[in-house]
Design a protein around this motif. Structure first.
Motif, mmCIF file in Angstrom:
data_model
loop_
_atom_site.group_PDB
_atom_site.id
_atom_site.type_symbol
_atom_site.label_atom_id
_atom_site.label_comp_id
_atom_site.label_asym_id
_atom_site.label_seq_id
_atom_site.Cartn_x
_atom_site.Cartn_y
_atom_site.Cartn_z
ATOM 1 N N ALA A 33 44.211 43.136 38.486
ATOM 2 C CA ALA A 33 42.929 42.345 38.145
ATOM 3 C C ALA A 33 42.447 42.712 36.572
ATOM 4 O O ALA A 33 41.976 41.863 35.968
ATOM 5 C CB ALA A 33 41.740 42.421 38.889
ATOM 6 N N SER A 34 42.960 43.693 35.975
ATOM 7 C CA SER A 34 42.852 44.423 35.025
ATOM 8 C C SER A 34 43.554 43.789 33.840
ATOM 9 O O SER A 34 43.282 43.605 32.640
ATOM 10 C CB SER A 34 42.498 45.953 34.598
ATOM 11 N N ASP B 193 43.952 37.422 34.622
ATOM 12 C CA ASP B 193 42.754 36.557 35.162
ATOM 13 C C ASP B 193 43.216 36.123 36.500
ATOM 14 O O ASP B 193 44.190 35.656 36.745
ATOM 15 C CB ASP B 193 42.542 35.344 34.342
ATOM 16 N N LYS C 135 35.693 45.610 41.676
ATOM 17 C CA LYS C 135 36.343 44.981 40.731
ATOM 18 C C LYS C 135 36.180 43.471 40.684
ATOM 19 O O LYS C 135 36.135 42.944 39.714
ATOM 20 C CB LYS C 135 37.955 45.163 40.663
ATOM 21 N N GLU D 166 32.673 43.001 39.579
ATOM 22 C CA GLU D 166 32.571 43.194 38.191
ATOM 23 C C GLU D 166 33.141 41.952 37.456
ATOM 24 O O GLU D 166 32.446 41.514 36.247
ATOM 25 C CB GLU D 166 33.374 44.440 37.707
ATOM 26 N N GLN D 167 34.071 41.216 37.972
ATOM 27 C CA GLN D 167 34.609 40.243 37.129
ATOM 28 C C GLN D 167 34.024 38.929 37.675
ATOM 29 O O GLN D 167 34.396 37.628 37.334
ATOM 30 C CB GLN D 167 36.210 40.007 37.472
ATOM 31 N N ASP D 168 33.227 39.101 38.754
ATOM 32 C CA ASP D 168 32.286 38.048 39.244
ATOM 33 C C ASP D 168 33.689 36.812 39.714
ATOM 34 O O ASP D 168 33.514 35.455 39.215
ATOM 35 C CB ASP D 168 31.681 37.037 38.254
#
Length: 268
Positions: free
Chosen positions: A59-60, A63, A85, A88-90
């Motif tokens: 995921a880092s 997308d 995570k 954090e990334q919604d």
């Protein structure tokens, strides 16, 4: 660990699981080789580390559009970090149960055959193993079909056979629980009636299971430890082109390898 990538006719990408924490480099290499820059759908079959181990790193770097998972809230650092995570990334994250379905693009249907609602409570109470709460899904494109059900055990396999019978029928099958004898009961294999069965693990876990698929069911079998990445493509008419990354060296009960690692298969 397990990691499977599906691409729809429109070019959408769905990844089911992402293997162990040390496997990101291999997964990243394969994604780049396929020209993939975004994962439209990510499915967590269940929250064990050999299925979601490199999610945070994945995921880092990519997308992720949408996530589906089961309802099991696992008390592990791997799972908690993955959920952090996602928050954090919604990323939109939905829970799936038996009877649910969703469209993967305009032409591919994903039907969910498990787990049942409330199974996460059975895990908490100690009545059910977490592996049996794995998402069981049939992916259908025209006359072509694929089956994946994480690490479910024989008890869950037999329950599915009793409830759904030949509705489970799927041409391309990922062996349950990495091909171990905890799973892959012949009644279940017979209900699936696969043309191709793929085991994902760093070793061949059971000759007995291999013989069930190859000799009893007459399925073309692949093992990532021997064959490397296995690519399966179909125009949706029930025929398939299969390409293995490597030419297997161990044959005997596992089957002779095509010289170029390429196979064409379909139902008569």
């Amino acid at each position: 660990g397990d990691c499977t990538i599906f691409t729809s006719p429109e070019g959408l990408v769905m990844m089911v699981d992402c293997s162990n924490s040390w496997c990101f480099e291999e997964i990243d290499m394969q994604l780049k080789a396929m020209g993939i820059e975004k994962i439209d759908v990510f499915v967590m079959s269940h929250p064990h580390a050999d299925h979601i181990g490199c999610f945070v790193e994945l995921a880092s770097h990519y997308d992720i559009g949408h996530i589906y998972k089961n309802a099991h809230e696992y008390e592990s650092a791997t799972y908690k970090n993955a959920m952090a995570k996602i928050e954090e990334q919604d990323i939109t994250c939905d829970i799936l149960y038996e009877g649910d379905s969703f469209m993967f693009g305009n032409h591919v249907t994903v039907d969910v055959y498990g787990p049942e609602k409330g199974s996460e409570e059975d895990i908490k109470a100690g009545y059910m193993d977490a592996n049996d709460c794995s998402l069981a899904m049939k992916i259908t494109y025209g006359d072509s079909s694929f089956w994946t059900s994480g690490d479910i055990y024989i008890t869950r396999e037999l329950a599915l056979v009793e409830k759904y019978g030949k509705e489970l029928d799927s041409d391309i099958v990922k062996m349950n629980h990495h091909g171990y004898e905890t799973s892959n009961r012949f009644e279940f294999i017979e209900a699936l009636s696969p043309l191709v069965a793929i085991q994902q693990h760093s070793l061949i876990t059971s000759k007995t299971v291999a013989m069930k698929y190859r000799f009893k069911q007459d399925a073309l079998t692949f093992y990532t430890s021997q064959d490397g990445t296995v690519s399966v493509s179909t125009p949706g008419d029930g025929t398939y082109e299969v390409q293995s990354q490597y030419i297997r060296q161990i044959t005997n009960i596992y089957g002779e390898a095509a010289e170029d690692g390429h196979y064409t298969i379909g139902r008569d």
